[in-house]
Design an enzyme around this catalytic site. Structure first.
Site, PDB file in Angstrom:
ATOM      1  N   CYS A  82     -86.957 -31.992  43.265  1.00  0.00           N
ATOM      2  CA  CYS A  82     -88.078 -32.257  42.362  1.00  0.00           C
ATOM      3  C   CYS A  82     -88.032 -33.718  41.904  1.00  0.00           C
ATOM      4  O   CYS A  82     -88.106 -34.620  42.722  1.00  0.00           O
ATOM      5  CB  CYS A  82     -88.099 -31.264  41.205  1.00  0.00           C
ATOM      6  N   HIS A 194     -88.668 -26.641  44.264  1.00  0.00           N
ATOM      7  CA  HIS A 194     -87.393 -26.154  43.730  1.00  0.00           C
ATOM      8  C   HIS A 194     -86.842 -25.069  44.645  1.00  0.00           C
ATOM      9  O   HIS A 194     -87.296 -23.919  44.592  1.00  0.00           O
ATOM     10  CB  HIS A 194     -87.585 -25.562  42.327  1.00  0.00           C
ATOM     11  N   GLU A 196     -84.062 -23.555  44.375  1.00  0.00           N
ATOM     12  CA  GLU A 196     -83.377 -22.554  43.554  1.00  0.00           C
ATOM     13  C   GLU A 196     -84.351 -21.592  42.881  1.00  0.00           C
ATOM     14  O   GLU A 196     -83.942 -20.565  42.325  1.00  0.00           O
ATOM     15  CB  GLU A 196     -82.480 -23.234  42.513  1.00  0.00           C
TER      16      GLU A 196
END
Length: 213
Positions: A82, A194, A196
């Protein structure tokens, strides 16, 4: 033996989800701003949430640009995510029109998305070039984006054919216009989305990166 990954702790929001995701895919993870530990790790994960200027200020206070540059000079892997991707470029017009300097590993300026709805928030497909290691097996998946700024062009010249350097692999996505969604460039890789927060596809990407360390 599990690869050692440092998640660089420089005040960029909640990074626990990144730590958990990296542990889930087999890394031994340390959350730290310790320069020596970050330099020695098999992989360095650079998070980034919020304002570019604030992220650069925190990164500078933790000596992050030095750590990133030294690692890359030695061919040691770095993954930015990001705003952690955006800071790898020369600068950004966030939060004002006057560019704020970035780490400068790649040429180009981050600027506001030109789209009917900003921020770009949600799941989007990506265009992956052939031969990607990071996206192996997940070339046609969607990933989770939350951002208002992006890089809109890739300005790094291809390597001279007389050398053995591999051309960077640039991944694209679209929200109102095309923008750089990810880059694989030798030891430096980065994603605008992202991983994750991108479910199984994001975990697969992180696993691909961890396996490459």
């Amino acid at each position: 033996m599990s690869p050692d990954v440092v998640v660089l702790d420089y005040g960029s929001g909640n990074v626990r989800s990144a730590v958990r995701a990296l542990e889930h895919v087999g890394a031994t993870v340390t959350l730290t701003a310790d320069r020596a530990v970050a330099l020695a790790a098999d992989g360095l994960f650079v998070p980034g949430v919020g304002n570019f200027h604030a992220c650069m200020a925190g990164l500078a206070a933790a000596d992050g640009p030095f750590v990133i540059d030294r690692r890359l000079a030695g061919g040691r892997p770095v993954l930015g995510v990001c705003v952690g991707m955006q800071v790898m470029f020369e600068g950004s017009t966030e939060p004002s029109a006057a560019p704020v300097a970035g780490v400068g590993e790649w040429p180009g300026t981050v600027s506001r998305l030109r789209a009917p709805v900003v921020p770009h928030m949600g799941w989007s497909p990506v265009e992956v070039p052939s031969g990607s290691t990071l996206f192996a097996g997940i070339e046609h998946e969607r990933f989770y984006f939350v951002h208002s700024y992006a890089v809109h062009s890739w300005e790094l010249a291809p390597p001279d054919a007389t050398f053995a350097a591999v051309a960077p692999r640039v991944v694209w996505a679209e929200h109102g216009e095309r923008f750089v969604a990810a880059v694989e460039n030798g030891p430096l890789a980065a994603t605008q989305f992202h991983p994750e927060k991108s479910g199984d596809a994001g975990l697969a990407l992180l696993e691909n990166w961890v396996r490459s360390l």
